[in-house]
Design a protein around this motif. Structure first.
Motif, PDB file in Angstrom:
ATOM      1  N   LYS A 152       0.821  -1.215   0.000  1.00 35.37           N
ATOM      2  CA  LYS A 152       0.000   0.000   0.000  1.00 35.37           C
ATOM      3  C   LYS A 152       0.854   1.264   0.000  1.00 35.37           C
ATOM      4  CE  LYS A 152      -3.783   0.088   2.576  1.00 35.37           C
ATOM      5  NZ  LYS A 152      -4.658  -0.116   3.751  1.00 35.37           N
ATOM      6  N   VAL A 153       2.035   1.186   0.640  1.00 38.53           N
ATOM      7  CA  VAL A 153       2.892   2.367   0.664  1.00 38.53           C
ATOM      8  C   VAL A 153       3.451   2.666  -0.730  1.00 38.53           C
ATOM      9  CG1 VAL A 153       5.169   1.334   1.129  1.00 38.53           C
ATOM     10  CG2 VAL A 153       4.563   3.544   2.158  1.00 38.53           C
ATOM     11  N   MET A 154       3.461   1.663  -1.607  1.00 35.89           N
ATOM     12  CA  MET A 154       3.857   1.899  -3.000  1.00 35.89           C
ATOM     13  C   MET A 154       2.667   2.366  -3.827  1.00 35.89           C
ATOM     14  SD  MET A 154       6.614  -1.145  -3.851  1.00 35.89           S
ATOM     15  CE  MET A 154       5.513  -2.533  -3.492  1.00 35.89           C
ATOM     16  N   MET A 155       1.525   1.746  -3.619  1.00 39.20           N
ATOM     17  CA  MET A 155       0.323   2.120  -4.363  1.00 39.20           C
ATOM     18  C   MET A 155      -0.063   3.572  -4.090  1.00 39.20           C
ATOM     19  SD  MET A 155      -3.327   0.118  -4.485  1.00 39.20           S
ATOM     20  CE  MET A 155      -4.723   0.733  -5.434  1.00 39.20           C
ATOM     21  N   ALA A 156       0.243   4.052  -2.890  1.00 40.24           N
ATOM     22  CA  ALA A 156      -0.110   5.426  -2.513  1.00 40.24           C
ATOM     23  C   ALA A 156       0.551   6.463  -3.407  1.00 40.24           C
ATOM     24  CB  ALA A 156       0.269   5.673  -1.053  1.00 40.24           C
ATOM     25  N   TYR A 157       1.680   6.108  -4.010  1.00 41.58           N
ATOM     26  CA  TYR A 157       2.426   7.060  -4.833  1.00 41.58           C
ATOM     27  C   TYR A 157       2.156   6.903  -6.325  1.00 41.58           C
ATOM     28  CZ  TYR A 157       4.830   8.493  -0.630  1.00 41.58           C
ATOM     29  OH  TYR A 157       5.099   8.994   0.613  1.00 41.58           O
ATOM     30  N   LEU A 158       1.185   6.065  -6.666  1.00 41.63           N
ATOM     31  CA  LEU A 158       0.767   5.950  -8.059  1.00 41.63           C
ATOM     32  C   LEU A 158      -0.255   7.048  -8.365  1.00 41.63           C
ATOM     33  CD1 LEU A 158       0.254   2.084  -8.399  1.00 41.63           C
ATOM     34  CD2 LEU A 158       2.311   3.421  -8.878  1.00 41.63           C
ATOM     35  N   SER A 159      -0.481   7.300  -9.627  1.00 38.52           N
ATOM     36  CA  SER A 159      -1.506   8.277 -10.011  1.00 38.52           C
ATOM     37  C   SER A 159      -2.882   7.723  -9.646  1.00 38.52           C
ATOM     38  CB  SER A 159      -1.445   8.548 -11.513  1.00 38.52           C
ATOM     39  OG  SER A 159      -1.849   7.391 -12.244  1.00 38.52           O
ATOM     40  N   ARG A 160      -3.858   8.603  -9.530  1.00 37.07           N
ATOM     41  CA  ARG A 160      -5.221   8.153  -9.217  1.00 37.07           C
ATOM     42  C   ARG A 160      -5.740   7.204 -10.290  1.00 37.07           C
ATOM     43  NH1 ARG A 160      -6.793   8.106  -4.549  1.00 37.07           N
ATOM     44  NH2 ARG A 160      -7.761  10.098  -4.051  1.00 37.07           N
ATOM     45  N   GLU A 161      -5.373   7.474 -11.523  1.00 36.01           N
ATOM     46  CA  GLU A 161      -5.789   6.602 -12.633  1.00 36.01           C
ATOM     47  C   GLU A 161      -5.246   5.193 -12.449  1.00 36.01           C
ATOM     48  OE1 GLU A 161      -5.553   6.388 -17.536  1.00 36.01           O
ATOM     49  OE2 GLU A 161      -4.469   7.943 -16.443  1.00 36.01           O
ATOM     50  N   GLU A 162      -3.980   5.086 -12.062  1.00 35.70           N
ATOM     51  CA  GLU A 162      -3.376   3.772 -11.844  1.00 35.70           C
ATOM     52  C   GLU A 162      -4.006   3.080 -10.644  1.00 35.70           C
ATOM     53  OE1 GLU A 162       1.218   4.040 -13.220  1.00 35.70           O
ATOM     54  OE2 GLU A 162       0.622   5.519 -11.714  1.00 35.70           O
ATOM     55  N   GLN A 163      -4.276   3.832  -9.603  1.00 34.48           N
ATOM     56  CA  GLN A 163      -4.908   3.259  -8.415  1.00 34.48           C
ATOM     57  C   GLN A 163      -6.287   2.688  -8.744  1.00 34.48           C
ATOM     58  OE1 GLN A 163      -4.916   6.570  -5.710  1.00 34.48           O
ATOM     59  NE2 GLN A 163      -2.796   6.266  -5.068  1.00 34.48           N
ATOM     60  N   LEU A 164      -7.069   3.460  -9.484  1.00 36.45           N
ATOM     61  CA  LEU A 164      -8.416   3.011  -9.848  1.00 36.45           C
ATOM     62  C   LEU A 164      -8.362   1.791 -10.760  1.00 36.45           C
ATOM     63  CD1 LEU A 164     -10.140   6.465 -10.468  1.00 36.45           C
ATOM     64  CD2 LEU A 164     -10.586   4.865  -8.586  1.00 36.45           C
ATOM     65  N   SER A 165      -7.378   1.754 -11.641  1.00 40.64           N
ATOM     66  CA  SER A 165      -7.231   0.606 -12.533  1.00 40.64           C
ATOM     67  C   SER A 165      -6.992  -0.675 -11.735  1.00 40.64           C
ATOM     68  CB  SER A 165      -6.073   0.847 -13.504  1.00 40.64           C
ATOM     69  OG  SER A 165      -5.851  -0.289 -14.317  1.00 40.64           O
ATOM     70  N   ILE A 166      -6.149  -0.574 -10.705  1.00 40.32           N
ATOM     71  CA  ILE A 166      -5.868  -1.735  -9.852  1.00 40.32           C
ATOM     72  C   ILE A 166      -7.106  -2.147  -9.073  1.00 40.32           C
ATOM     73  CG2 ILE A 166      -4.577  -2.501  -7.812  1.00 40.32           C
ATOM     74  CD1 ILE A 166      -2.248  -0.721  -8.821  1.00 40.32           C
ATOM     75  N   ILE A 167      -7.789  -1.173  -8.485  1.00 38.77           N
ATOM     76  CA  ILE A 167      -8.976  -1.458  -7.671  1.00 38.77           C
ATOM     77  C   ILE A 167     -10.086  -2.070  -8.515  1.00 38.77           C
ATOM     78  CG2 ILE A 167     -10.824  -0.394  -6.321  1.00 38.77           C
ATOM     79  CD1 ILE A 167      -8.749   1.660  -5.352  1.00 38.77           C
ATOM     80  N   ASP A 168     -10.266  -1.551  -9.724  1.00 40.05           N
ATOM     81  CA  ASP A 168     -11.353  -2.024 -10.583  1.00 40.05           C
ATOM     82  C   ASP A 168     -11.164  -3.457 -11.064  1.00 40.05           C
ATOM     83  OD1 ASP A 168     -12.639   0.380 -10.278  1.00 40.05           O
ATOM     84  OD2 ASP A 168     -11.954   1.241 -12.174  1.00 40.05           O
ATOM     85  N   LYS A 169      -9.956  -3.983 -10.902  1.00 40.20           N
ATOM     86  CA  LYS A 169      -9.731  -5.393 -11.250  1.00 40.20           C
ATOM     87  C   LYS A 169     -10.247  -6.324 -10.159  1.00 40.20           C
ATOM     88  CE  LYS A 169      -5.592  -4.437 -14.021  1.00 40.20           C
ATOM     89  NZ  LYS A 169      -4.114  -4.586 -14.113  1.00 40.20           N
ATOM     90  N   GLY A 170     -10.616  -5.727  -9.024  1.00 40.68           N
ATOM     91  CA  GLY A 170     -11.164  -6.528  -7.927  1.00 40.68           C
ATOM     92  C   GLY A 170     -10.240  -6.556  -6.727  1.00 40.68           C
TER      93      GLY A 170
END
Length: 250
Positions: free
Chosen positions: A140-158
């Protein structure tokens, strides 16, 4: 159709081994029980991109120089692991907990290094373990520094549920990621493994992009608010040395 073609291409590369270093079109087609036309198309594409090279006399294909570039990248990653191992060991000695180096690879975190706690009861994972970026302090400490678009892409995969504490709410997770980025560290309790805490800090490349993390992890019964603060202060000091090692290798 695209996935099938990609799968066939990967199967072709997997045929190149220490025992069998060169392949002709027709023998590879027989091996994979595929038409020689399809195999030829894959081989030619790989050759154009330097993944394969063709012997002008035998017409057989060998692995190309592109893999030398890849091997240097991988070797560099493991050299980094060796270089920071003494620092990780020192953090482990002082905290009496296990320390992990996690590398970001697309939308997962891969465990590349570990300094294991000497305590009888401890948290441990295998080198090479792959974990989704939305779960656990190290990821999560790595995901926090991704763009919002990248974060949403990961979350939307489930959001796969590992424990009762694994993030499942999209909006709550995004809020947590914002908080992690603002404070510069992540603390989780039982998200990836039951009754295991994690305290992670980010590592960046020379361009400021997130590439890895260092995490302290152990059984939750040993963590107190006071110990959490002490470990965080230690981690924030030691991460400066670790970050410098990364700058020297990348």
């Amino acid at each position: 159709m695209i996935l099938k073609t990609l799968d066939n291409a990967i199967q072709v590369l997997n045929c190149f081994t220490k025992e069998k270093k060169a392949w002709g079109v027709r023998e590879l087609a027989r091996k994979l029980e595929t038409s020689h036309t399809a195999i030829n198309r894959i081989l030619v594409t790989f050759e154009k991109n330097n993944f394969l090279t063709q012997d002008p006399e035998t017409k057989k294909y060998h692995l190309g120089l592109k893999f030398v570039e890849f091997s240097e990248i991988v070797r560099g990653q493991f050299s980094i692991t060796e270089a920071i191992e003494p620092i990780m060991q020192e953090i482990s000695r002082k905290t009496r907990e296990s320390i992990f180096l996690t590398w970001k690879e697309n939308d997962v975190g891969v465990t590349l290094g570990m300094a294991e706690s000497e305590e009888r009861i401890k948290f441990s994972v295998s080198i090479g373990t792959r974990t989704p970026l939305y779960v656990g302090a190290s990821c999560k400490v790595m995901m926090a520094y991704l763009s919002r678009e990248e974060q949403l892409s990961i979350i939307d995969k489930g959001l796969r549920k590992f424990t009762e504490n694994t993030p499942q709410n999209k909006e709550q997770l995004l809020k947590e990621l914002d908080e992690i980025k603002e404070q510069g560290w992540s603390f989780t309790d039982g998200e990836y493994s039951d009754q295991v805490f994690g305290l992670g800090v980010p590592i960046f490349d020379t361009n400021g992009r997130i590439i890895a993390s260092i995490t302290i992890a152990g059984p939750e019964y040993r963590i107190t608010e006071e110990k959490k603060i002490e470990m965080l202060e230690l981690l924030l000091v030691e991460i400066k040395s670790i970050q410098q090692v990364f700058y020297n290798y990348i």
